[in-house]
Design an enzyme around this catalytic site. Structure first.
Site, PDB file in Angstrom:
ATOM      1  N   CYS A  42      44.925  35.134  40.571  1.00  0.00           N
ATOM      2  CA  CYS A  42      45.946  35.214  39.537  1.00  0.00           C
ATOM      3  C   CYS A  42      46.326  33.781  39.199  1.00  0.00           C
ATOM      4  O   CYS A  42      45.943  32.851  39.896  1.00  0.00           O
ATOM      5  CB  CYS A  42      47.166  35.950  40.073  1.00  0.00           C
ATOM      6  SG  CYS A  42      46.770  37.581  40.725  1.00  0.00           S
TER       7      CYS A  42
ATOM      8  N   ARG B 132      42.440  33.008  34.661  1.00  0.00           N
ATOM      9  CA  ARG B 132      42.384  33.413  36.066  1.00  0.00           C
ATOM     10  C   ARG B 132      42.671  34.897  36.256  1.00  0.00           C
ATOM     11  O   ARG B 132      42.471  35.450  37.341  1.00  0.00           O
ATOM     12  CB  ARG B 132      43.409  32.612  36.880  1.00  0.00           C
ATOM     13  CG  ARG B 132      43.163  31.132  36.879  1.00  0.00           C
ATOM     14  CD  ARG B 132      44.244  30.420  37.644  1.00  0.00           C
ATOM     15  NE  ARG B 132      44.192  30.738  39.057  1.00  0.00           N
ATOM     16  CZ  ARG B 132      43.503  30.041  39.954  1.00  0.00           C
ATOM     17  NH1 ARG B 132      42.821  29.001  39.594  1.00  0.00           N
ATOM     18  NH2 ARG B 132      43.520  30.389  41.216  1.00  0.00           N
TER      19      ARG B 132
ATOM     20  N   TRP C 184      45.385  39.314  38.041  1.00  0.00           N
ATOM     21  CA  TRP C 184      44.111  40.044  38.143  1.00  0.00           C
ATOM     22  C   TRP C 184      44.310  40.986  39.316  1.00  0.00           C
ATOM     23  O   TRP C 184      44.437  40.558  40.464  1.00  0.00           O
ATOM     24  CB  TRP C 184      42.958  39.087  38.392  1.00  0.00           C
ATOM     25  CG  TRP C 184      41.621  39.763  38.411  1.00  0.00           C
ATOM     26  CD1 TRP C 184      40.849  40.059  37.330  1.00  0.00           C
ATOM     27  CD2 TRP C 184      40.898  40.226  39.558  1.00  0.00           C
ATOM     28  NE1 TRP C 184      39.682  40.690  37.743  1.00  0.00           N
ATOM     29  CE2 TRP C 184      39.692  40.800  39.105  1.00  0.00           C
ATOM     30  CE3 TRP C 184      41.152  40.219  40.928  1.00  0.00           C
ATOM     31  CZ2 TRP C 184      38.753  41.358  39.966  1.00  0.00           C
ATOM     32  CZ3 TRP C 184      40.207  40.773  41.786  1.00  0.00           C
ATOM     33  CH2 TRP C 184      39.022  41.327  41.290  1.00  0.00           C
TER      34      TRP C 184
ATOM     35  N   ASN D 122      49.436  34.789  44.525  1.00  0.00           N
ATOM     36  CA  ASN D 122      47.997  34.842  44.243  1.00  0.00           C
ATOM     37  C   ASN D 122      47.296  35.022  45.581  1.00  0.00           C
ATOM     38  O   ASN D 122      47.623  34.338  46.541  1.00  0.00           O
ATOM     39  CB  ASN D 122      47.543  33.527  43.600  1.00  0.00           C
ATOM     40  CG  ASN D 122      46.033  33.460  43.465  1.00  0.00           C
ATOM     41  OD1 ASN D 122      45.388  34.464  43.178  1.00  0.00           O
ATOM     42  ND2 ASN D 122      45.469  32.289  43.693  1.00  0.00           N
ATOM     43  N   GLY D 123      46.335  35.956  45.642  1.00  0.00           N
ATOM     44  CA  GLY D 123      45.592  36.154  46.889  1.00  0.00           C
ATOM     45  C   GLY D 123      45.696  37.590  47.368  1.00  0.00           C
ATOM     46  O   GLY D 123      46.106  38.479  46.624  1.00  0.00           O
TER      47      GLY D 123
ATOM     48  N   GLU E 104      20.142  34.064  35.005  1.00  0.00           N
ATOM     49  CA  GLU E 104      21.393  33.600  34.398  1.00  0.00           C
ATOM     50  C   GLU E 104      21.574  34.208  32.996  1.00  0.00           C
ATOM     51  O   GLU E 104      22.683  34.613  32.631  1.00  0.00           O
ATOM     52  CB  GLU E 104      21.404  32.059  34.345  1.00  0.00           C
ATOM     53  CG  GLU E 104      22.525  31.406  33.545  1.00  0.00           C
ATOM     54  CD  GLU E 104      23.926  31.711  34.060  1.00  0.00           C
ATOM     55  OE1 GLU E 104      24.075  32.363  35.094  1.00  0.00           O
ATOM     56  OE2 GLU E 104      24.889  31.300  33.382  1.00  0.00           O
TER      57      GLU E 104
END
Ligand code: M6R
Length: 616
Positions: free
Chosen positions: A2, A27, A76, A102-103, A485
């Site tokens: 996040c 993010r 997120w 965040n995490g 890719e």
């Protein structure tokens, strides 16, 4: 993964927080929120599911009270769906404390049980609210936000950056980090906090990267850093070397379009001063002695996603030039198989963000096993370079679009710099050979500019193919990882089935996928190379063409041999074998961009993804 931002100073925090969140939205972008403390010491907050614009619109329609201190978050989702309840900030202590995170707090289930047993009412499904309630309860006991933080952070396991403000302490933001990034921006009479410098670079270039397991107490005119147990500590001070305009879209339709156009500068800036006078100069590696490079017997590249494909691409030249066996591993797979590592293994991590948790954990693992690590990274002050023995920065500039493009070519350039350095030290390339490679290396930025001239033709093709359900990519040698890719780019932003194959593998199975009309991009090396690969891939083209494939060829300008078998040919400037991937990837990046655009999708913020994957 996040985005987190904080501000304390004399200005109105709301605008600064929203500006910072705008730059951090890459993010995570499934919900957003802010909390501010006003001059009377009251806490106000607003949070909304959806992109940041939803929150902006809401705040415009129903303004929040003004304040000079606040925190903001763009999410997120990990625990709990992306809805208003699960959005951050989370409140505790009777609505006086706001916390953002965040995490992932890995022991949150047991902490949640503890709170529920104590009769605490939880309003969301998040691990963050658990942390907020724990801090709130400690605050009620200590009446001090810093002390409350200290009591709680040592109980949390996993990865977290936490920031909090409390109505009763309207002059201070307290934060803490473990396995997740936090950077302080130093202003004059004001200070900032962010997941990365993008959060505040428009206000100040002076930054401090907060270290692992540290607590920060930030006021408008002071910053205090301590360890979790209260010992004085220091972060790593640095100056941001790009300005806010580098992270603006400018006149481009998307960040991805802008960033593809910046491929040439990404390589140019990465090799500037490092390739000069016909040789390589890498003072970045001074901390590793020449003796060390002579003694290593293996090089291991670790990374995820596009960075992994840059590793696969760069490995060919690295091994060839250094004459050291090179292997490339997905960071998340590698460390769970008890790999054989020792002090003669050089481990090179590749990461645009420098914060990818899988890669960070692999770096920590190999360092414990006794190996030295070099970080190839695009983000100053990020965790992976700080935890590595040496760093070779790529200078691609800030990459905002979730789909990585310019960082990819810059990463390959950095691997080549490393390869030349090792070859020079070990004497595996003669000076003349290095000089020849250096000359071609310096020509690549201009050749990339030429490659970009195919943009319009590729856009036309993509528009025409907007209903395509599946695209295949074939390559040999360095063309193989470029095929992988190309397929990843298409999956990520155009949401269609795409697969890359080694062309030699075709007849071992994948050729069964070919049916009339199936579009296949084929990456064709130069017919001038003396390795016989050109003839082999032309045979592969004939095989798929015979079965009705629609063949889209990326080949060297003037290569007439592919014309009879190709529906479209995208012509790339001639270069030597190891430099072809720089050019071959460009049409594939453009194709993904234009197909996504033709489908009306959000190119920069594709569904379900975030730029920086800071959870395992
Ligand atoms: O920041 P990193 O380079 O470590 O990120 C690794 C991958 O998550 C990243 O390359 C991802 O695959 C991109 N979205 C690809 O475009």
């Amino acid at each position: 993964m996040c985005g987190i931002v904080g501000y304390v100073g004399d200005r109105l925090s709301q605008d600064i927080l929203l500006g910072g969140l705008g730059r951090l939205e890459y993010r995570g972008y499934d919900s957003a929120g802010i909390a501010v403390v006003d001059a009377e010491g009251a806490l106000h907050h607003r949070k909304r599911a959806g992109k940041l614009q939803v929150l902006r619109d809401d705040l415009q329609a129903h303004p929040l009270a003004d304040g000079n201190i606040g925190i903001g978050h763009t999410r997120w989702a990990t625990h709990g769906a992306p809805n208003d309840e699960n959005a951050h900030p989370h409140l505790a202590d009777g609505g006086n404390l706001a916390v953002i995170h965040n995490g992932i707090i890995e022991n949150f289930a047991e902490l949640r049980e503890e709170l529920l047993d104590a009769g605490v009412e939880l309003l969301s499904e998040t691990d963050t609210e658990v942390a907020a309630q724990l801090i709130g309860r400690e605050y009620a006991r200590t009446q001090d936000l810093e002390q409350a933080f200290r009591a709680v952070v040592t109980r949390l396991e996993g990865a977290f950056t936490l920031l909090a403000v409390h109505a009763n302490q309207p002059d201070v933001i307290v934060g803490a980090r473990l396995n997740s990034p936090l950077v302080i921006g130093l202003g004059e009479g004001e200070n900032f906090l962010g997941s990365d410098v993008a959060a505040f670079v428009e206000h100040t270039p002076r930054a401090i990267a907060v270290g692992q397991a540290q607590v920060v107490v930030v006021r408008k005119d002071s910053v205090e850093i301590t360890t979790f147990d209260g010992q004085p500590a220091e972060g790593e001070a640095f100056e941001v070397d790009w300005d806010a305009s580098a992270a603006e879209k400018g006149g481009w339709s998307s960040f991805m379009a802008k960033e593809i156009a910046e491929d040439p500068e990404a390589v140019e800036n990465t090799i500037r001063g490092r390739i000069a006078e016909g040789t390589v100069h890498l003072p970045d590696l001074e901390s590793l002695s020449e003796e060390y490079f002579r003694d290593i017997d293996r090089i291991l590249l670790i990374a995820c996603g596009t960075a992994y494909y840059s590793g696969l691409t760069g490995a060919y030249a690295l091994e060839q030039w250094s004459r050291i066996p090179v292997s490339v591993e997905l960071a998340h797979e590698f460390r769970y198989r008890d790999p054989v590592i020792d002090d003669r293994t050089l481990v090179v991590s590749l990461s645009q963000s420098g914060e990818t948790m899988d890669t960070l954990m692999a770096v920590r693992y190999v360092r414990e096993a006794g190996a030295k690590t070099i970080s190839i990274c695009n983000t100053q002050g990020a965790t992976i370079p700080r935890e590595s023995d040496a760093v070779v920065y790529t200078y691609a500039g800030p990459e905002v679009a979730v789909a990585s493009t310019k960082a990819f070519v810059a990463q390959i350039a950095a691997i080549y710099l490393l390869g030349l350095h090792v070859a020079k030290v070990r004497g595996t390339l003669a000076d003349e050979a290095i000089a020849e490679i250096a000359e071609e290396f310096q020509a690549i930025p201009d050749k990339l500019r030429e490659a970009l001239e195919e943009h319009e033709r590729i856009a036309t093709l993509a528009n025409w193919m907007s209903d395509t359900r599946s695209v295949l990519f074939l390559g040999r040698h360095t063309g193989y990882p470029i095929a992988l890719e190309g397929a990843l780019k298409l999956k990520e932003i155009a949401y269609i089935h795409a697969e890359g194959f080694a062309a030699g593998e075709l007849k071992h199975g994948p050729i069964a996928l070919i049916e009339p009309g199936q579009p296949v991009f084929v990456l064709v090396p130069s017919p001038r190379h003396e390795d016989g690969l050109h003839a082999k891939i032309v045979s592969n083209i004939e095989e798929i063409r015979a079965r009705g494939a629609r063949v889209l060829t990326v080949a060297e300008a003037g290569d007439a041999s592919v014309l009879p078998y190709s529906d479209e040919v995208f012509a790339m400037p001639p270069t030597s074998k190891f430099f072809e991937p720089f050019l071959r990837v460009v049409p594939l990046q453009i194709f993904a961009l234009e197909l996504s655009t033709a489908k009306g999708l959000d190119v920069d913020q594709p569904r379900n993804l975030a730029k920086s994957v800071t959870v395992e």
